[in-house]
Scaffold this motif. Sequence first.
Motif, short mmCIF file in Angstrom:
data_model
loop_
_atom_site.label_atom_id
_atom_site.label_comp_id
_atom_site.label_asym_id
_atom_site.label_seq_id
_atom_site.Cartn_x
_atom_site.Cartn_y
_atom_site.Cartn_z
N ASP A 94 48.28 22.56 86.60
CA ASP A 94 48.99 21.29 86.66
C ASP A 94 49.46 21.13 88.10
OD1 ASP A 94 48.67 20.62 83.98
OD2 ASP A 94 50.56 21.54 83.38
N THR A 106 50.56 18.25 91.51
CA THR A 106 51.03 16.93 91.93
C THR A 106 49.83 16.03 92.17
OG1 THR A 106 52.97 17.93 92.96
CG2 THR A 106 52.41 15.69 93.63
N LYS A 107 49.88 14.82 91.59
CA LYS A 107 48.77 13.88 91.75
C LYS A 107 49.22 12.64 92.50
CE LYS A 107 47.44 11.07 88.25
NZ LYS A 107 48.08 9.79 88.47
N GLN A 128 44.87 11.29 82.56
CA GLN A 128 46.21 11.06 83.09
C GLN A 128 46.40 9.57 83.30
OE1 GLN A 128 46.77 15.22 83.27
NE2 GLN A 128 48.30 13.60 83.38
N ALA A 129 47.59 9.08 82.97
CA ALA A 129 47.94 7.68 83.20
C ALA A 129 48.28 7.48 84.67
CB ALA A 129 49.13 7.29 82.33
N SER A 130 48.18 6.25 85.13
CA SER A 130 48.46 5.96 86.53
C SER A 130 49.91 6.27 86.90
CB SER A 130 48.12 4.51 86.86
OG SER A 130 48.90 3.63 86.10
N ASP A 151 51.61 8.86 85.83
CA ASP A 151 51.84 10.31 85.85
C ASP A 151 51.96 10.81 87.28
OD1 ASP A 151 51.65 10.35 83.09
OD2 ASP A 151 49.56 11.05 83.08
N THR A 152 52.87 11.76 87.50
CA THR A 152 53.03 12.36 88.82
C THR A 152 52.41 13.74 88.91
OG1 THR A 152 55.20 13.23 88.20
CG2 THR A 152 55.15 11.06 89.28
N VAL A 153 52.02 14.28 87.74
CA VAL A 153 51.36 15.58 87.67
C VAL A 153 50.10 15.42 86.84
CG1 VAL A 153 51.57 17.95 86.78
CG2 VAL A 153 53.53 16.86 87.89
N GLY A 154 49.03 16.09 87.26
CA GLY A 154 47.79 16.02 86.52
C GLY A 154 47.19 17.40 86.32
N ARG A 155 46.43 17.56 85.24
CA ARG A 155 45.77 18.83 84.93
C ARG A 155 44.42 18.86 85.63
NH1 ARG A 155 47.29 21.02 79.55
NH2 ARG A 155 49.14 21.21 80.85
#
Length: 113
Positions: free
Chosen positions: A54, A56-57, A96-98, A100-104
């Motif tokens: 996970d 930061t995106k 991930q939704a737009s 979201d601040t974290v992505g897998r």
Amino acid sequence: MARNFIQPGETITMTAPYDVASGAGILVGVTFAVALATVAAGKPVEARRVGVFDMTKAPGEAWVADTTKLYWDNTAKRVTATATGNTLIGVARQSQASADTVGRVLLTGQIAA
């Protein structure tokens, strides 16, 4: 085992190019990995080149699991779906939704071109 085998290579020792926190991405030359400890710039750090993390995106991006290629933005120090000017590191492991601040992220261990 071959006599010239050194190590598997999934985890390697790198020299941190900047201060880095445990779990943060680092890009050294053309090699991207996730730091396994917090270290100051110029210090050695064990880093993982493959696996699911996970991270930061970039804001405003929606990702589709197993479809969206992901890149490292070394300026913003985050993962993005934007290829231009960034380094390919893997693929989205879950959608991930737009907002979201974290992505897998599945790191695939490729070396940047």
